[in-house]
Design an enzyme around this catalytic site. Structure first.
Site, PDB file in Angstrom:
ATOM      1  N   GLU A 199      -4.802   7.119  -5.140  1.00  0.00           N
ATOM      2  CA  GLU A 199      -4.865   6.464  -6.517  1.00  0.00           C
ATOM      3  C   GLU A 199      -5.849   7.136  -7.550  1.00  0.00           C
ATOM      4  O   GLU A 199      -7.144   7.032  -6.545  1.00  0.00           O
ATOM      5  CB  GLU A 199      -4.549   5.303  -6.425  1.00  0.00           C
ATOM      6  CG  GLU A 199      -3.230   4.794  -5.581  1.00  0.00           C
ATOM      7  CD  GLU A 199      -3.143   2.987  -5.617  1.00  0.00           C
ATOM      8  OE1 GLU A 199      -4.051   2.308  -6.450  1.00  0.00           O
ATOM      9  OE2 GLU A 199      -2.128   2.445  -5.125  1.00  0.00           O
ATOM     10  N   HIS A 230      -1.356   0.522 -10.057  1.00  0.00           N
ATOM     11  CA  HIS A 230      -1.664  -0.821  -9.592  1.00  0.00           C
ATOM     12  C   HIS A 230      -2.271  -1.773 -10.144  1.00  0.00           C
ATOM     13  O   HIS A 230      -3.649  -2.264  -9.661  1.00  0.00           O
ATOM     14  CB  HIS A 230      -3.044  -0.181  -8.302  1.00  0.00           C
ATOM     15  CG  HIS A 230      -3.579  -0.501  -7.106  1.00  0.00           C
ATOM     16  ND1 HIS A 230      -4.057  -0.044  -6.264  1.00  0.00           N
ATOM     17  CD2 HIS A 230      -3.726  -1.924  -6.957  1.00  0.00           C
ATOM     18  CE1 HIS A 230      -3.793  -1.119  -5.292  1.00  0.00           C
ATOM     19  NE2 HIS A 230      -3.533  -2.000  -5.705  1.00  0.00           N
ATOM     20  N   ARG A 289       1.037  -1.265  -0.420  1.00  0.00           N
ATOM     21  CA  ARG A 289       0.014   0.046   0.409  1.00  0.00           C
ATOM     22  C   ARG A 289       0.880   1.177  -0.177  1.00  0.00           C
ATOM     23  O   ARG A 289       2.271   1.237   0.153  1.00  0.00           O
ATOM     24  CB  ARG A 289      -1.320  -0.116   1.369  1.00  0.00           C
ATOM     25  CG  ARG A 289      -2.106  -0.783   0.671  1.00  0.00           C
ATOM     26  CD  ARG A 289      -2.971  -0.800   0.241  1.00  0.00           C
ATOM     27  NE  ARG A 289      -4.126  -1.390  -0.139  1.00  0.00           N
ATOM     28  CZ  ARG A 289      -4.501  -1.768  -1.100  1.00  0.00           C
ATOM     29  NH1 ARG A 289      -3.216  -2.775  -2.102  1.00  0.00           N
ATOM     30  NH2 ARG A 289      -5.327  -3.042  -1.121  1.00  0.00           N
TER      31      ARG A 289
END
Lengths: 319, 319
Positions: B259, B278, B230
């Site tokens: 994000e 991601h 993370r």
């Protein structure tokens, strides 16, 4: 015995190793950045380590040329050696680690669509997730089970492929990472189930053009090809056509029929073709350079004792 | 028992597996592409598999939510569950393979300078060989020894690193691929010799901000960082500064504090920073989706028998 070392990349520790080995063997050694810098009193040297192609072509005194490359195809033409009896060793064995890492890197870049994602990132774009493939459960075939093929196989094994098959002339290879090893005659059978084909072949009359368009068509739809051997092994036009029509999902070529790849080559614009400029194995990685020098020194001892050279090239086979 | 399955990516074989499992457990199951499509007669369902956050927030009947993600940080806020007793399972265990492949890919891309070479290739440029590093003989540290860290370690092992050290809260991990496993308290010591730091941590109050600028400065000059856990774990500003002054040779971030990464984030232009949006672990890889569904079905059996759920999240620990 006089030894010429031609290199512009050696570090102090490499020079020391060569000097220590020379001392052991009673050799006189000189270091030059290129062939023009060799001192006059070494013009009849019997050993050259480095790309000493001009010396090989002109010196009848040369008895052993050790080149830092693994491929020796460029030394196979008649007239390459003034002394026809000159021994030739190469540095096959120094490049396995680095080229294996290259193969894993480009395979994953293609299969995970990082080629596309990274191109988007370079444009400042946060792209969406794309369909991916994995080395896990993948049918991998390695054409050429030398140092490179074996190093790749040991790494690929840890990714849990469905099958890891080696293919070589003899069908015999003692690398335990392979599930099985087939003879080149059996290539067509295995291509039918190959999802990732890795090619690490030298350039010889037997390997030239081995991957024909017909053979690529035998591979399942959506399969991948990586070539790190020599560009001559693949029909580049057929490959481009099969990529464009998406029979092949991707190909990563580090070697080409013509290098550098001409600016106007259609390959630059071929769909899903990952081009790298012959960088899979080179001396900019310390491990490769270390091994390269160690291998030469090992054979310098052998040479001085009149023993067979360990890294001798079979000039009749061409590798 | 009524079960709602929310997904737009399930394939026929996944639906069949869920239906077969439902038949075994006597459950009634419905499939919906999103939460708005759930039929009225399932509004009091006790099980949801999928991103059913609205249902969790409003339904007091919900007794078990199974999310297809590994991270569950977004489910830790008060008010997330109308039924405070609702069980939560995640899909940690489905992503190890795909994220491990991502880590290997981006590590090699950075260390082999494929980030630069490929950017040149995209511009039609045949670039020169660049200085390289290797996973061979590299001191690798893996912060977070869960499913991802272990899958990475097993693959990294085959690249012959100098050291492969795991770091986790307890200092205990039975993955044989690690040379040793240290406790998080010992992190500072190991950072001093870490050339590649891989971070695969969940977002909890213990991991937030764990990689401070001071800790990154402890790492040797020329080292690399990969983060797939993370974004909250790293001080992004300090990282950018250490990349700019080349204390760190490279970093690959798949996760960020915000994000998608904002268009005006300076990270987009940070030297030697490999951004991916991601994508290290997602359901576009068949293996991950297969595992995801299998894990839910495994726990559906457990749930129907009143047995403990295998993939239960410890909501007090936050993962």
């Amino acid at each position: 015995m006089e030894v010429i070392v031609i290199s512009s990349v050696l570090q102090p520790e490499h020079i020391k190793l060569i000097e220590d080995t020379a001392a052991k063997t009673g050799a006189r050694v000189c270091f030059a950045e290129n062939e023009n810098d060799v001192p006059d009193d070494f013009k009849d040297a019997e050993v050259v380590y480095g790309f000493g192609m001009n010396i090989a072509k002109t010196s009848k005194s040369l008895k052993w040329l050790c080149v830092p490359s693994a491929g020796v195809d460029y030394l196979m033409k008649p007239g390459t050696f003034a002394n026809e009896e000159c021994l030739l060793t190469n540095s096959s064995g120094a490049y396995g680690v680095t080229i294996a890492e290259h193969i894993i890197a480009v395979s994953l870049m293609m299969m995970r669509k990082l080629t596309v994602t990274y191109a988007e990132v370079l444009e400042g774009k946060w792209g969406k997730a794309k369909p991916q493939k994995s080395l896990k459960d993948c049918h991998i075939t390695v054409l050429g089970t030398g140092d490179i093929g074996r190093n790749f196989a040991r790494r690929a094994r840890s990714f849990e492929p469905a099958a890891l098959t080696g293919v070589c002339r003899s069908g015999i290879c003692d690398e335990a990472a392979f599930d099985r090893v087939l003879r080149t005659e059996e290539l067509d059978d295995i291509l039918k189930e190959t999802e990732l084909l890795v090619m690490s072949l030298p350039d010889t009359h037997e390997t030239r053009g081995i991957l024909t368009g017909k053979r690529m068509e035998m591979m399942p739809e959506g399969s991948y090809i990586v070539n790190v051997g020599r560009g001559s092994a693949i029909d580049e036009d057929a490959l481009a056509a099969l990529l464009e029509k998406e029979h092949l999902a991707g190909a990563a070529l580090d070697v080409f029929k013509t290098e550098p790849l001409p600016v106007d080559s259609p390959l630059w614009r071929t769909k899903n073709l990952l081009i790298t400029p012959h960088v899979a194995g080179n001396l900019t990685l310390k491990h490769t350079l270390d091994r390269n020098v160690e291998m030469f020194c090992e054979d310098m001892i052998n040479y001085s004792k009149g023993l067979p050279l360990k890294y001798l090239v079979d000039r009749s086979a061409g590798y």
